[in-house]
Every structure is written in C-alpha cells, then in structure tokens.
Design a protein around this motif. Structure first.
Motif, PDB file in Angstrom:
ATOM      1  N   PHE A   1      36.364  -0.876 -11.464  1.00  0.00           N
ATOM      2  CA  PHE A   1      35.435  -1.573 -12.369  1.00  0.00           C
ATOM      3  C   PHE A   1      36.147  -2.530 -13.330  1.00  0.00           C
ATOM      4  CE2 PHE A   1      33.591   2.541 -11.205  1.00  0.00           C
ATOM      5  CZ  PHE A   1      32.447   2.115 -10.546  1.00  0.00           C
ATOM      6  N   HIS A   2      37.322  -2.998 -12.908  1.00  0.00           N
ATOM      7  CA  HIS A   2      38.124  -3.903 -13.747  1.00  0.00           C
ATOM      8  C   HIS A   2      38.258  -5.236 -13.015  1.00  0.00           C
ATOM      9  CE1 HIS A   2      41.861  -4.227 -16.579  1.00  0.00           C
ATOM     10  NE2 HIS A   2      41.191  -5.363 -16.490  1.00  0.00           N
ATOM     11  N   GLY A   3      37.305  -6.135 -13.261  1.00  0.00           N
ATOM     12  CA  GLY A   3      37.281  -7.391 -12.529  1.00  0.00           C
ATOM     13  C   GLY A   3      37.402  -8.615 -13.407  1.00  0.00           C
ATOM     14  N   GLY A   4      36.700  -9.675 -13.017  1.00  0.00           N
ATOM     15  CA  GLY A   4      36.757 -10.940 -13.738  1.00  0.00           C
ATOM     16  C   GLY A   4      35.680 -11.048 -14.805  1.00  0.00           C
ATOM     17  N   LYS A   5      35.464 -12.267 -15.285  1.00  0.00           N
ATOM     18  CA  LYS A   5      34.547 -12.458 -16.409  1.00  0.00           C
ATOM     19  C   LYS A   5      33.314 -13.288 -16.081  1.00  0.00           C
ATOM     20  CE  LYS A   5      38.006 -11.566 -19.932  1.00  0.00           C
ATOM     21  NZ  LYS A   5      38.707 -12.043 -21.145  1.00  0.00           N
ATOM     22  N   GLY A   6      33.188 -13.742 -14.842  1.00  0.00           N
ATOM     23  CA  GLY A   6      31.901 -14.206 -14.368  1.00  0.00           C
ATOM     24  C   GLY A   6      31.604 -15.685 -14.333  1.00  0.00           C
ATOM     25  N   LEU A   7      32.457 -16.543 -14.903  1.00  0.00           N
ATOM     26  CA  LEU A   7      32.111 -17.964 -14.996  1.00  0.00           C
ATOM     27  C   LEU A   7      31.982 -18.617 -13.621  1.00  0.00           C
ATOM     28  CD1 LEU A   7      31.556 -20.509 -16.623  1.00  0.00           C
ATOM     29  CD2 LEU A   7      34.037 -20.882 -16.767  1.00  0.00           C
ATOM     30  N   ALA A   8      32.981 -18.436 -12.761  1.00  0.00           N
ATOM     31  CA  ALA A   8      32.949 -19.073 -11.445  1.00  0.00           C
ATOM     32  C   ALA A   8      31.793 -18.542 -10.602  1.00  0.00           C
ATOM     33  CB  ALA A   8      34.275 -18.864 -10.718  1.00  0.00           C
TER      34      ALA A   8
ATOM     35  N   GLY B   1      32.448  -7.745  -5.388  1.00  0.00           N
ATOM     36  CA  GLY B   1      33.624  -6.902  -5.596  1.00  0.00           C
ATOM     37  C   GLY B   1      34.845  -7.337  -4.806  1.00  0.00           C
ATOM     38  N   ILE B   2      34.683  -8.275  -3.878  1.00  0.00           N
ATOM     39  CA  ILE B   2      35.832  -8.816  -3.146  1.00  0.00           C
ATOM     40  C   ILE B   2      36.575  -9.758  -4.082  1.00  0.00           C
ATOM     41  CG2 ILE B   2      36.570 -10.188  -1.169  1.00  0.00           C
ATOM     42  CD1 ILE B   2      33.913  -9.329   0.202  1.00  0.00           C
ATOM     43  N   SER B   3      37.823  -9.445  -4.398  1.00  0.00           N
ATOM     44  CA  SER B   3      38.554 -10.172  -5.435  1.00  0.00           C
ATOM     45  C   SER B   3      39.716 -10.985  -4.879  1.00  0.00           C
ATOM     46  CB  SER B   3      39.088  -9.196  -6.496  1.00  0.00           C
ATOM     47  OG  SER B   3      39.875  -9.873  -7.441  1.00  0.00           O
ATOM     48  N   PRO B   4      39.542 -12.298  -4.719  1.00  0.00           N
ATOM     49  CA  PRO B   4      40.673 -13.140  -4.285  1.00  0.00           C
ATOM     50  C   PRO B   4      41.799 -13.150  -5.306  1.00  0.00           C
ATOM     51  CG  PRO B   4      38.797 -14.493  -4.940  1.00  0.00           C
ATOM     52  CD  PRO B   4      38.306 -13.079  -4.880  1.00  0.00           C
TER      53      PRO B   4
ATOM     54  N   ASP C   1      35.471 -17.605  -5.714  1.00  0.00           N
ATOM     55  CA  ASP C   1      34.483 -16.876  -6.520  1.00  0.00           C
ATOM     56  C   ASP C   1      33.146 -17.610  -6.549  1.00  0.00           C
ATOM     57  OD1 ASP C   1      36.211 -14.802  -7.035  1.00  0.00           O
ATOM     58  OD2 ASP C   1      36.844 -15.539  -9.004  1.00  0.00           O
ATOM     59  N   ILE C   2      33.192 -18.934  -6.624  1.00  0.00           N
ATOM     60  CA  ILE C   2      31.963 -19.735  -6.540  1.00  0.00           C
ATOM     61  C   ILE C   2      31.295 -19.511  -5.190  1.00  0.00           C
ATOM     62  CG2 ILE C   2      31.080 -22.098  -6.325  1.00  0.00           C
ATOM     63  CD1 ILE C   2      33.175 -22.927  -8.426  1.00  0.00           C
ATOM     64  N   LEU C   3      32.100 -19.556  -4.140  1.00  0.00           N
ATOM     65  CA  LEU C   3      31.573 -19.430  -2.777  1.00  0.00           C
ATOM     66  C   LEU C   3      30.953 -18.062  -2.535  1.00  0.00           C
ATOM     67  CD1 LEU C   3      31.217 -20.744  -0.016  1.00  0.00           C
ATOM     68  CD2 LEU C   3      33.492 -19.898   0.607  1.00  0.00           C
ATOM     69  N   LYS C   4      31.587 -17.008  -3.026  1.00  0.00           N
ATOM     70  CA  LYS C   4      31.046 -15.673  -2.738  1.00  0.00           C
ATOM     71  C   LYS C   4      29.700 -15.458  -3.435  1.00  0.00           C
ATOM     72  CE  LYS C   4      33.551 -12.922  -6.255  1.00  0.00           C
ATOM     73  NZ  LYS C   4      34.656 -11.944  -6.472  1.00  0.00           N
ATOM     74  N   ALA C   5      29.521 -16.028  -4.616  1.00  0.00           N
ATOM     75  CA  ALA C   5      28.235 -15.903  -5.297  1.00  0.00           C
ATOM     76  C   ALA C   5      27.167 -16.724  -4.596  1.00  0.00           C
ATOM     77  CB  ALA C   5      28.361 -16.326  -6.757  1.00  0.00           C
TER      78      ALA C   5
ATOM     79  N   GLY D   1      29.086  -7.428  -9.708  1.00  0.00           N
ATOM     80  CA  GLY D   1      30.112  -6.844  -8.838  1.00  0.00           C
ATOM     81  C   GLY D   1      31.476  -7.463  -9.065  1.00  0.00           C
ATOM     82  N   HIS D   2      31.488  -8.758  -9.357  1.00  0.00           N
ATOM     83  CA  HIS D   2      32.743  -9.448  -9.675  1.00  0.00           C
ATOM     84  C   HIS D   2      33.336  -8.934 -10.980  1.00  0.00           C
ATOM     85  CE1 HIS D   2      35.561 -12.762 -10.300  1.00  0.00           C
ATOM     86  NE2 HIS D   2      35.047 -12.922 -11.509  1.00  0.00           N
TER      87      HIS D   2
END
Length: 219
Positions: free
Chosen positions: A106-113, A21-24, A65-69, A97-98
């Motif tokens: 609950f409005h985040g990214g789409k998950g690829l990274a 959920g941490i969004s850069p 985003d890659i790093l946080k996962a 969470g992303h």
C-alpha cells in the motif's frame, strides 16, 4: 437491488485497482538496484523516479502511469458498455490502486499522472486543457504538490459542468482527500525550504543543494 449492475461495478473497481497497482516506478528502481520506496521522497511515482534515476526514467514512468489509468477507463467501457459510469469507476479505482497498491504494501505514488490518464480517456481536448492549466499552476506556484491537489479538485468540477453528471463528479472527487493526505508531508516541507520545486527540471543542482536531497548513483 440489481445484482448484475452491482457485479459490474465491483468488477470495474477491481480491474482498475489492480491495473493501478502495477508500478513502473518500482520496476525501474529494481532494475537499477534500489527500492524506490526507500530512496528520495520514498514515493513510487514519476517525480521520485526522476530524482533517483534521471529525467528519462521519470518521463517514462509518467507516460506509463497515464497510460494505465486511460487503459483502465477504456477497458471498463469496453467490457461493460451498458454501465454508464464504467470508465469513471475503473479510472478512479486505478488512481487509488496506484496510490495504495496491495502489491507494494500500500505504498505507491501520489496520483497526478494517473489522474491525467483519466482525463485523457475522457477527452483529448480536455486533457490538453487540464494539462495547460496544470502547467500554469506549476509555473505560478513552483510546487508539484500544489498542482496535484489543485487538479484533483478542478478536474471533477470541470467534468461535472461539461457532462452534467454530478454522480460522476462525486466519484471523481473520491481521490481528492487521499491525494491531499499523500501530499501532507510535501506541504509541511515547503515553509522549511526542503520541498523540491518544479524548477528542479531546469535548475537541478541548485534544488538538490537547497533541499538537501541526494541522488542515488545507480543509473
């Protein structure tokens, strides 16, 4: 029921979810004076950041985003070494969470990274293989939404055949439906000619004109 194992599973899911959920992307948008969820594709991820704040910002967001996962996977493995699927649970929860962060309504990214981060945490060689395959699919189809949806199905199956853990595969497949649903609008825009192609990276102006997108002049 082993409540100790259940507790560890829940902790892995919670840790992964809140790290995800941490969004850069959102942070960069705020620094530059806009809400990334209200601009461009309204997606709090690397692609929309690239569109709205420039390529350097987009690359930075993708790396974070890659790093946080990856960190979610590694942290859960470190905290719960006896829990066989701790890394997978933390990594998948990070992707969710992303995509649906409680911090951003609950409005985040789409998950690829983030998915890439999970692969990286599992194996660097696997990451290079999946990255090469993603690039190939991207060059053939010219759409990021097809890359993301395809890799969300291919990566878990690859993991299953390599590891022999089909329970792990089942968990890794959990984000597949949310990813497809997140990209439903993208798929609808393709026949309308309004979806940005991957060629935006090297043919920016033509793609902006073709799709009707406008960049935010807030760099």
């Amino acid at each position: 029921m082993d409540y100790a194992i259940l507790f560890e599973v829940l902790l892995c899911l919670a840790l992964g979810y809140f790290i995800g959920g941490i969004s850069p992307s959102f942070m960069i948008g705020k620094i530059k004076g806009f809400d990334i969820r209200q601009e461009g594709s309204h997606n709090a991820g690397a692609t929309n950041t690239m569109l709205m704040a420039g390529k350097a910002a987009g690359v930075f967001v993708a790396l974070m985003d890659i790093l946080k996962a990856a960190c979610s996977w590694w942290l859960c493995c470190w905290l719960f070494p006896e829990l066989e699927l701790a890394g997978i649970l933390g990594g998948v929860a990070c992707i969710i969470g992303h995509m649906y962060p409680v911090f951003l309504g609950f409005h985040g990214g789409k998950g690829l990274a983030c998915m890439g981060g999970v692969v990286l945490a599992y194996s660097f060689k696997s990451f290079l293989l999946m990255l090469s395959l993603a690039i190939l699919i991207g060059l053939i189809t010219n759409y990021v939404c097809i890359v993301t949806s395809s890799m969300a199905a291919i990566w878990p199956v690859y993991y299953g055949f390599r590891s022999g853990s089909w329970l792990g595969t089942a968990i890794l497949l959990v984000p597949l439906l949310p990813i497809i649903l997140k990209h439903a609008e993208n798929f609808r825009r393709i026949p309308e000619g309004k979806e940005l192609r991957l060629s935006y990276l090297w043919n920016k102006e033509a793609e902006l004109v073709r799709t009707g997108y406008e960049e935010v002049d807030k760099r």
